[in-house]
Design a protein around this motif. Structure first.
Motif, PDB file in Angstrom:
ATOM      1  N   VAL A  97       0.842  -1.191   0.000  1.00 27.08           N
ATOM      2  CA  VAL A  97       0.000   0.000   0.000  1.00 27.08           C
ATOM      3  C   VAL A  97       0.885   1.252   0.000  1.00 27.08           C
ATOM      4  O   VAL A  97       1.794   1.386   0.826  1.00 27.08           O
ATOM      5  CB  VAL A  97      -0.938   0.012   1.223  1.00 27.08           C
ATOM      6  CG1 VAL A  97      -1.710   1.328   1.296  1.00 27.08           C
ATOM      7  CG2 VAL A  97      -1.898  -1.166   1.156  1.00 27.08           C
ATOM      8  N   LEU A  98       0.597   2.159  -0.924  1.00 25.71           N
ATOM      9  CA  LEU A  98       1.275   3.447  -0.971  1.00 25.71           C
ATOM     10  C   LEU A  98       0.398   4.438  -0.227  1.00 25.71           C
ATOM     11  O   LEU A  98      -0.688   4.785  -0.693  1.00 25.71           O
ATOM     12  CB  LEU A  98       1.492   3.870  -2.425  1.00 25.71           C
ATOM     13  CG  LEU A  98       2.246   2.847  -3.289  1.00 25.71           C
ATOM     14  CD1 LEU A  98       2.385   3.354  -4.716  1.00 25.71           C
ATOM     15  CD2 LEU A  98       3.619   2.533  -2.695  1.00 25.71           C
ATOM     16  N   HIS A  99       0.852   4.859   0.955  1.00 32.46           N
ATOM     17  CA  HIS A  99       0.022   5.708   1.816  1.00 32.46           C
ATOM     18  C   HIS A  99       0.838   6.891   2.310  1.00 32.46           C
ATOM     19  O   HIS A  99       2.059   6.969   2.103  1.00 32.46           O
ATOM     20  CB  HIS A  99      -0.546   4.894   2.984  1.00 32.46           C
ATOM     21  CG  HIS A  99       0.491   4.411   3.956  1.00 32.46           C
ATOM     22  ND1 HIS A  99       0.885   5.156   5.044  1.00 32.46           N
ATOM     23  CD2 HIS A  99       1.217   3.261   4.008  1.00 32.46           C
ATOM     24  CE1 HIS A  99       1.801   4.494   5.730  1.00 32.46           C
ATOM     25  NE2 HIS A  99       2.026   3.337   5.121  1.00 32.46           N
ATOM     26  N   ASP A 100       0.166   7.807   2.978  1.00 27.33           N
ATOM     27  CA  ASP A 100       0.810   9.043   3.415  1.00 27.33           C
ATOM     28  C   ASP A 100       0.734   9.243   4.923  1.00 27.33           C
ATOM     29  O   ASP A 100       0.729  10.370   5.398  1.00 27.33           O
ATOM     30  CB  ASP A 100       0.204  10.243   2.683  1.00 27.33           C
ATOM     31  CG  ASP A 100      -1.308  10.366   2.879  1.00 27.33           C
ATOM     32  OD1 ASP A 100      -1.905   9.524   3.584  1.00 27.33           O
ATOM     33  OD2 ASP A 100      -1.904  11.303   2.317  1.00 27.33           O
ATOM     34  N   MET A 101       0.711   8.141   5.678  1.00 25.90           N
ATOM     35  CA  MET A 101       0.710   8.256   7.129  1.00 25.90           C
ATOM     36  C   MET A 101       2.053   8.834   7.592  1.00 25.90           C
ATOM     37  O   MET A 101       3.110   8.285   7.254  1.00 25.90           O
ATOM     38  CB  MET A 101       0.466   6.884   7.770  1.00 25.90           C
ATOM     39  CG  MET A 101       0.290   6.915   9.270  1.00 25.90           C
ATOM     40  SD  MET A 101      -1.197   7.804   9.798  1.00 25.90           S
ATOM     41  CE  MET A 101      -2.492   6.678   9.279  1.00 25.90           C
ATOM     42  N   PRO A 102       2.048   9.943   8.333  1.00 24.23           N
ATOM     43  CA  PRO A 102       3.310  10.584   8.734  1.00 24.23           C
ATOM     44  C   PRO A 102       4.248   9.619   9.451  1.00 24.23           C
ATOM     45  O   PRO A 102       3.842   8.857  10.320  1.00 24.23           O
ATOM     46  CB  PRO A 102       2.857  11.694   9.686  1.00 24.23           C
ATOM     47  CG  PRO A 102       1.461  12.007   9.258  1.00 24.23           C
ATOM     48  CD  PRO A 102       0.873  10.687   8.834  1.00 24.23           C
ATOM     49  N   GLY A 103       5.498   9.633   9.032  1.00 21.61           N
ATOM     50  CA  GLY A 103       6.513   8.805   9.665  1.00 21.61           C
ATOM     51  C   GLY A 103       6.564   7.377   9.178  1.00 21.61           C
ATOM     52  O   GLY A 103       7.455   6.615   9.572  1.00 21.61           O
ATOM     53  N   ALA A 104       5.619   6.983   8.333  1.00 20.56           N
ATOM     54  CA  ALA A 104       5.592   5.586   7.892  1.00 20.56           C
ATOM     55  C   ALA A 104       5.282   5.438   6.405  1.00 20.56           C
ATOM     56  O   ALA A 104       5.073   4.333   5.933  1.00 20.56           O
ATOM     57  CB  ALA A 104       4.560   4.803   8.696  1.00 20.56           C
ATOM     58  N   SER A 105       5.234   6.542   5.674  1.00 24.87           N
ATOM     59  CA  SER A 105       4.880   6.443   4.255  1.00 24.87           C
ATOM     60  C   SER A 105       5.997   5.747   3.480  1.00 24.87           C
ATOM     61  O   SER A 105       7.180   6.001   3.717  1.00 24.87           O
ATOM     62  CB  SER A 105       4.612   7.828   3.666  1.00 24.87           C
ATOM     63  OG  SER A 105       5.738   8.661   3.833  1.00 24.87           O
ATOM     64  N   PRO A 106       5.637   4.857   2.548  1.00 29.46           N
ATOM     65  CA  PRO A 106       6.630   4.068   1.827  1.00 29.46           C
ATOM     66  C   PRO A 106       7.130   4.774   0.573  1.00 29.46           C
ATOM     67  O   PRO A 106       6.515   5.733   0.098  1.00 29.46           O
ATOM     68  CB  PRO A 106       5.837   2.812   1.442  1.00 29.46           C
ATOM     69  CG  PRO A 106       4.458   3.336   1.224  1.00 29.46           C
ATOM     70  CD  PRO A 106       4.268   4.442   2.233  1.00 29.46           C
ATOM     71  N   PRO A 107       8.222   4.273   0.000  1.00 29.64           N
ATOM     72  CA  PRO A 107       8.643   4.756  -1.313  1.00 29.64           C
ATOM     73  C   PRO A 107       7.683   4.237  -2.384  1.00 29.64           C
ATOM     74  O   PRO A 107       6.946   3.268  -2.155  1.00 29.64           O
ATOM     75  CB  PRO A 107      10.039   4.144  -1.485  1.00 29.64           C
ATOM     76  CG  PRO A 107      10.010   2.915  -0.621  1.00 29.64           C
ATOM     77  CD  PRO A 107       9.126   3.253   0.544  1.00 29.64           C
ATOM     78  N   LEU A 108       7.677   4.877  -3.548  1.00 28.70           N
ATOM     79  CA  LEU A 108       6.818   4.432  -4.650  1.00 28.70           C
ATOM     80  C   LEU A 108       7.409   3.171  -5.260  1.00 28.70           C
ATOM     81  O   LEU A 108       8.171   3.220  -6.224  1.00 28.70           O
ATOM     82  CB  LEU A 108       6.684   5.537  -5.701  1.00 28.70           C
ATOM     83  CG  LEU A 108       5.841   6.751  -5.318  1.00 28.70           C
ATOM     84  CD1 LEU A 108       5.910   7.816  -6.398  1.00 28.70           C
ATOM     85  CD2 LEU A 108       4.392   6.341  -5.088  1.00 28.70           C
ATOM     86  N   THR A 109       7.078   2.046  -4.653  1.00 27.51           N
ATOM     87  CA  THR A 109       7.633   0.762  -5.071  1.00 27.51           C
ATOM     88  C   THR A 109       6.504  -0.164  -5.498  1.00 27.51           C
ATOM     89  O   THR A 109       5.544  -0.356  -4.761  1.00 27.51           O
ATOM     90  CB  THR A 109       8.416   0.114  -3.916  1.00 27.51           C
ATOM     91  OG1 THR A 109       9.456   1.006  -3.496  1.00 27.51           O
ATOM     92  CG2 THR A 109       9.037  -1.204  -4.349  1.00 27.51           C
ATOM     93  N   GLU A 110       6.622  -0.742  -6.683  1.00 26.37           N
ATOM     94  CA  GLU A 110       5.604  -1.660  -7.206  1.00 26.37           C
ATOM     95  C   GLU A 110       6.036  -3.093  -6.973  1.00 26.37           C
ATOM     96  O   GLU A 110       7.174  -3.461  -7.248  1.00 26.37           O
ATOM     97  CB  GLU A 110       5.397  -1.409  -8.701  1.00 26.37           C
ATOM     98  CG  GLU A 110       4.949   0.002  -9.033  1.00 26.37           C
ATOM     99  CD  GLU A 110       5.271   0.376 -10.466  1.00 26.37           C
ATOM    100  OE1 GLU A 110       5.460  -0.540 -11.288  1.00 26.37           O
ATOM    101  OE2 GLU A 110       5.371   1.581 -10.751  1.00 26.37           O
ATOM    102  N   THR A 111       5.120  -3.916  -6.465  1.00 19.98           N
ATOM    103  CA  THR A 111       5.458  -5.314  -6.191  1.00 19.98           C
ATOM    104  C   THR A 111       4.438  -6.287  -6.774  1.00 19.98           C
ATOM    105  O   THR A 111       4.553  -7.493  -6.560  1.00 19.98           O
ATOM    106  CB  THR A 111       5.560  -5.548  -4.671  1.00 19.98           C
ATOM    107  OG1 THR A 111       4.301  -5.251  -4.059  1.00 19.98           O
ATOM    108  CG2 THR A 111       6.652  -4.685  -4.048  1.00 19.98           C
ATOM    109  N   ALA A 112       3.426  -5.782  -7.481  1.00 16.17           N
ATOM    110  CA  ALA A 112       2.361  -6.656  -7.988  1.00 16.17           C
ATOM    111  C   ALA A 112       1.791  -6.080  -9.275  1.00 16.17           C
ATOM    112  O   ALA A 112       2.234  -5.029  -9.759  1.00 16.17           O
ATOM    113  CB  ALA A 112       1.261  -6.806  -6.932  1.00 16.17           C
TER     114      ALA A 112
END
Length: 250
Positions: free
Chosen positions: A165-180
């Protein structure tokens, strides 16, 4: 739609409507359910309430009958699986949940959200993804601990065809990485407490990503969780920006 372009589904986390009272619904929907009206506007919804209570199979079947054929449901996995044992998964209720969610053929994704204190555990995640595979759902995992963002985890997700999941939760947002073969976007809101409204410029940036992903053959699922803010308005704007004329309800 170009034959190289894949599907785009979007909605809100749980049912959020432009108006709160049925008296303000369009006349054609005043005798219908809230879901029926919602499904006239958008083509998907994230069932967030399933995180707190496993839905009844008959309820899921009823929901399926109230929406068009092209409408799809995302279900958030029950918290007993992800949150009851600190740092570990509990598979005890997994089958009951998946049987209930599987009562519909209108399937978007299964959302697996991990709590902030749940750090990387590749063996545990592999066991969960293996247990989910026979149920034949698209799976997307939302990490809230930054330790998960590493190549070994991305490789494991790719092995099972699971998305991150690509999300914008402060302090935990991931890089734009595709895995599926699908991308899952989750907008939690620009302000604390699932509040606030995103700027058009911010949404236009993501609309550009969505078009690019579709042209590369990836299906995209986007949900707005700023339900105490401008979720509906932001969703309508993103749909307008992401879609070619006439392709997406807005």
């Amino acid at each position: 739609m170009d034959k190289m372009t894949s599907a785009y589904y979007s909605g809100t986390s749980n049912l959020v409507l432009p108006v709160s009272s049925k008296r303000l619904f369009p006349e054609a929907f005043r005798e219908s359910s809230r879901l029926t009206y919602y499904a006239s506007l958008f083509n998907s919804v994230e069932i967030n309430s399933s995180f707190y209570r496993i839905p009844l199979a008959r309820t899921v079947r009823r929901w399926s009958e109230e929406v068009p054929e092209d409408f799809v449901f995302t279900f958030k996995l029950h918290r007993s699986v992800t949150h009851s044992l600190p740092g570990r998964f509990d598979m005890g209720s997994l089958d009951a949940f998946m049987q209930a969610a599987g009562s519909t053929s209108k399937r978007a994704c299964l959302l697996v959200q991990l709590p902030p204190k749940f750090g990387p555990d590749l063996r545990g995640l592999s066991a969960l993804l293996a247990a989910l595979k026979p149920y034949d759902w698209r799976v997307s995992v939302e990490f809230r601990h930054r330790g998960w963002y590493q190549p070994e985890v991305y490789g494991l997700l790719r092995e099972y065809g699971a998305g991150m999941v690509l999300h914008d939760m402060p302090g935990a947002s991931p890089p734009l990485t595709e895995t599926a073969g699908h991308v899952f976007l989750r907008f939690h809101g620009p302000e604390k407490g699932y509040r606030g409204s995103y700027s058009d410029a911010y949404l236009a940036e993501y609309a550009g990503y969505i078009r690019e992903w579709q042209l590369r053959g990836l299906s995209v699922f986007a949900y707005f969780n700023n339900t105490l803010g401008a979720a509906v308005q932001n969703l309508q704007t993103l749909n307008r920006l992401a879609a070619a004329p006439g392709e997406t309800k807005s």
